[in-house]
Design a protein around this motif. Structure first.
Motif, PDB file in Angstrom:
ATOM      1  N   THR A  54       0.643  -1.115   0.009  1.00 31.78           N
ATOM      2  CA  THR A  54      -0.055  -0.012  -0.152  1.00 31.78           C
ATOM      3  C   THR A  54       0.845   1.304   0.126  1.00 31.78           C
ATOM      4  N   GLY A  55       2.029   1.140   0.234  1.00 29.84           N
ATOM      5  CA  GLY A  55       2.827   2.389   0.236  1.00 29.84           C
ATOM      6  C   GLY A  55       3.339   2.852  -1.092  1.00 29.84           C
ATOM      7  N   VAL A  56       3.930   3.876  -0.916  1.00 31.58           N
ATOM      8  CA  VAL A  56       4.316   4.662  -2.395  1.00 31.58           C
ATOM      9  C   VAL A  56       5.921   4.230  -2.562  1.00 31.58           C
ATOM     10  N   GLY A  57       5.815   3.149  -3.574  1.00 33.03           N
ATOM     11  CA  GLY A  57       7.465   2.616  -3.903  1.00 33.03           C
ATOM     12  C   GLY A  57       7.787   3.593  -5.237  1.00 33.03           C
ATOM     13  N   LYS A  58       8.908   4.085  -4.838  1.00 32.94           N
ATOM     14  CA  LYS A  58       9.484   4.972  -5.719  1.00 32.94           C
ATOM     15  C   LYS A  58      11.002   4.830  -6.169  1.00 32.94           C
ATOM     16  N   PRO A  59      11.113   4.338  -7.433  1.00 30.80           N
ATOM     17  CA  PRO A  59      12.779   3.969  -7.521  1.00 30.80           C
ATOM     18  C   PRO A  59      13.423   5.608  -7.612  1.00 30.80           C
ATOM     19  N   ILE A  60      14.578   5.238  -6.928  1.00 32.84           N
ATOM     20  CA  ILE A  60      15.473   6.255  -6.751  1.00 32.84           C
ATOM     21  C   ILE A  60      16.785   5.971  -7.546  1.00 32.84           C
ATOM     22  N   THR A  61      16.990   4.850  -7.643  1.00 35.89           N
ATOM     23  CA  THR A  61      18.388   4.491  -8.452  1.00 35.89           C
ATOM     24  C   THR A  61      18.054   3.137  -9.197  1.00 35.89           C
ATOM     25  N   GLN A  62      18.951   2.681  -9.892  1.00 38.16           N
ATOM     26  CA  GLN A  62      18.445   1.191 -10.567  1.00 38.16           C
ATOM     27  C   GLN A  62      18.192   0.219  -9.625  1.00 38.16           C
ATOM     28  N   HIS A  63      19.044   0.133  -8.539  1.00 42.36           N
ATOM     29  CA  HIS A  63      18.789  -1.122  -7.561  1.00 42.36           C
ATOM     30  C   HIS A  63      18.310  -0.618  -6.140  1.00 42.36           C
ATOM     31  N   LEU A  64      17.890   0.682  -6.156  1.00 40.90           N
ATOM     32  CA  LEU A  64      17.275   1.033  -4.624  1.00 40.90           C
ATOM     33  C   LEU A  64      15.860   1.761  -4.909  1.00 40.90           C
ATOM     34  N   ARG A  65      14.951   1.208  -4.163  1.00 43.76           N
ATOM     35  CA  ARG A  65      13.652   1.779  -3.961  1.00 43.76           C
ATOM     36  C   ARG A  65      13.151   2.362  -2.839  1.00 43.76           C
TER      37      ARG A  65
END
Length: 409
Positions: A54-65
Motif C-alpha cells: 500500500t505504500g508509495v514505492g519510488k525507484p530512486i536508483t537502478q537498484h534502490l527503491r
C-alpha cells in the motif's frame, strides 16, 4: 431531546492527530537481500499498513527503491533484485552511499540496516561478507535470517556469529505461519526478537517512530501511551488546584482532545470517521465542546454524587483527574483492541468500537478515586511544586492560566 453529534470534534481530533504524527522524528531503514529471501513478507508483518503493498514505492536508483506512506513515520529503502556479483555489489554500495548523503542534506540519517539471508540456504558468500562489512560503516546492521525452519537455521545463526562481523545481532525469523500439511504448521516467530533488537540499536529519538510503525508488540504501544498519558494528566491537572466553575468545564475538552490525538499517534492507527464518531459519541460528544465538557464531568457526579464539587458547582482537580484518566485509559484499551485486530487482518466495526468505549469508560468512572491510575496521578501530583502563598489552598498554575485564557467571555 438528544443533541446531534458535533462533527467539529471529530475534525479537530483528526487534525490534531495528523499534527502529532508530523511531529515525530522520521525513521529510515535500509532492507538488503537477494530476490526471494522474503523481504516483502518481513516488512508487511513487522510494520502496519502492509507497506510494500500500500505504500508509495519510488525507484530512486537502478537498484534502490524508496517506500513510504502518509501517516507512517518511517521510510524504507529496499534493494531490488540484488544479485551480488562484483560489479552489482559495487554499484549498489555506491547507490546506498548516495542515498545516505541525500538524507544528510535533509538533516536525516540512515538508522538501521536489515540484511536478509535465507536460513534455508545455510550459506553466506564471501562477497556478501564483504558487502555487510561495508554497510556496517554506514549504520548498525542486523542480520535477519528469514524462513528459519528447524535446527539448521539455528546452526546457521551460530555459524554467522562465529564470523565476528561488525554487526549488532543475528535474528532467526519466520515472519508468517508456515503450513507443512493440512494438520501441521510452524507458527510465525522471531519478529518480537527483531523488534527488541531494533529498539536497542536505534537512537532514543527514533523510538517513537518505530513504535508507531510496528504492529508486532501492541503491549509496547499500550505502555508507551499509558506512560505519556499519566505524565500529561499529572502536569496538566494535578490535585488541589483552584476549582473551576462547572460552566467552564469546556476548557477541559481542548486539552483532552490533544491528549487523545497524542495517544492515537503513539498507536499509529488510521482511524476512519465512523470509528471516531463511535468513540466520541460513546463519551457524550454531542452539542459541541461545551456540552461535552459538562457531560464528562456530570458522568462522575452520576456515579459518585458529590465528588469533585464545591460551593457554587465548582470542579475540583480530583474530578478533572478522574474524568481525564477514565477517558485516556479507556481510549488506550480500545485502540489496543483495534490495533490487535488490524495486525491479525481483522476489523472492528464502529458499533462495536462505540460499545466497548462506553463500557470501559463507564467502568473506570465507577471506580472513581479508587482507580489505580487516579491514585498514581494523585500521588505524583503531591510530589510536584505548587504556589504556597496560601498553604491550605494550593494552586495548580498551568491549568489556572489555561482556564483564564479560555474562559468564555
Amino acid at each position: 431531546m438528544k443533541k446531534p453529534l458535533d462533527f467539529s470534534l471529530i475534525d479537530e481530533l483528526t487534525k490534531r492527530t495528523t499534527e502529532e504524527v508530523n511531529k515525530i522524528d522520521p525513521l529510515n531503514i535500509l532492507v538488503v537481500g537477494k530476490t526471494g529471501v522474503g523481504k516483502s513478507t518481513l516488512i508487511n508483518h513487522l510494520f502496519r499498513e502492509r507497506l510494500v503493498e500500500t505504500g508509495v514505492g519510488k525507484p530512486i536508483t537502478q537498484h534502490l527503491r524508496r517506500i513510504s506512506k502518509d501517516g507512517v513515520p518511517i521510510t524504507l529503502f529496499d534493494t531490488r533484485g540484488l544479485e551480488l556479483d562484483a560489479s552489482v555489489q559495487k554499484q549498489v554500495a555506491e547507490e546506498i552511499k548516495e542515498a545516505i548523503e541525500n538524507l544528510k542534506q535533509n538533516n536525516e540519517s540512515l538508522d538501521v540496516i536489515y540484511y536478509c539471508l535465507s536460513a534455508s540456504s545455510s550459506r553466506i558468500e564471501e562477497m556478501e561478507i564483504d558487502f555487510i562489512q561495508s554497510l556496517a560503516k554506514q549504520a548498525p546492521v542486523i542480520i535477519v535470517l528469514t524462513q528459519s525452519i528447524g535446527q539448521p537455521a539455528k546452526e546457521f545463526k551460530m555459524y554467522i556469529e562465529t564470523l565476528n562481523l561488525p554487526i549488532y545481532s543475528v535474528v532467526n525469523v519466520m515472519a508468517k505461519n508456515y503450513k507443512i500439511s493440512e494438520d501441521i504448521q510452524i507458527d510465525a516467530f522471531g519478529l518480537d526478537d527483531l523488534l527488541d533488537q531494533s529498539f536497542a540499536v536505534l537512537p532514543e529519538n527514533r523510538h517513537e517512530a518505530f513504535n508507531n510503525a510496528q504492529q508486532v508488540d501492541i503491549e509496547r504501544k499500550v505502555q508507551a501511551a499509558k506512560s505519556w498519558a499519566k505524565k500529561y494528566m499529572v502536569t496538566t491537572f494535578g490535585v488541589g488546584f483552584t476549582p473551576i466553575p462547572f460552566a467552564d468545564a469546556t476548557v477541559l475538552v481542548p486539552m483532552q482532545l490533544g491528549m487523545l490525538a497524542h495517544i492515537t499517534a503513539i498507536f499509529g492507527i488510521s482511524l476512519d470517521k465512523s470509528t471516531l464518531i463511535g468513540i466520541i459519541g460513546a463519551i457524550g460528544g454531542t452539542g459541541g465542546a461545551t456540552y461535552l465538557g459538562r457531560t464528562l464531568v456530570s458522568n462522575v457526579m452520576k456515579f459518585l454524587p458529590g465528588v469533585g464539587t464545591a460551593a457554587g458547582g465548582a470542579i475540583s482537580g480530583l474530578t478533572a483527574a478522574m474524568v481525564t484518566s477514565a477517558l485516556a485509559m479507556s481510549y488506550i484499551e480500545v485502540l489496543a483492541i483495534i490495533a490487535t485486530q488490524e495486525a491479525e487482518g481483522g476489523e472492528l466495526d464502529s458499533k462495536a468500537v462505540k460499545r466497548i468505549m462506553k463500557e470501559r469508560f463507564d467502568m473506570r468512572l465507577k471506580r472513581g478515586k479508587d482507580d489505580e491510575d487516579v491514585k498514581q496521578i494523585v500521588a505524583k501530583s503531591d510530589e510536584l511544586s505548587f504556589d504556597d502563598e496560601k498553604p491550605k489552598r494550593r494552586k495548580w498554575q498551568p491549568l489556572k492560566k489555561f482556564v483564564k485564557r479560555n474562559r468564555r467571555k
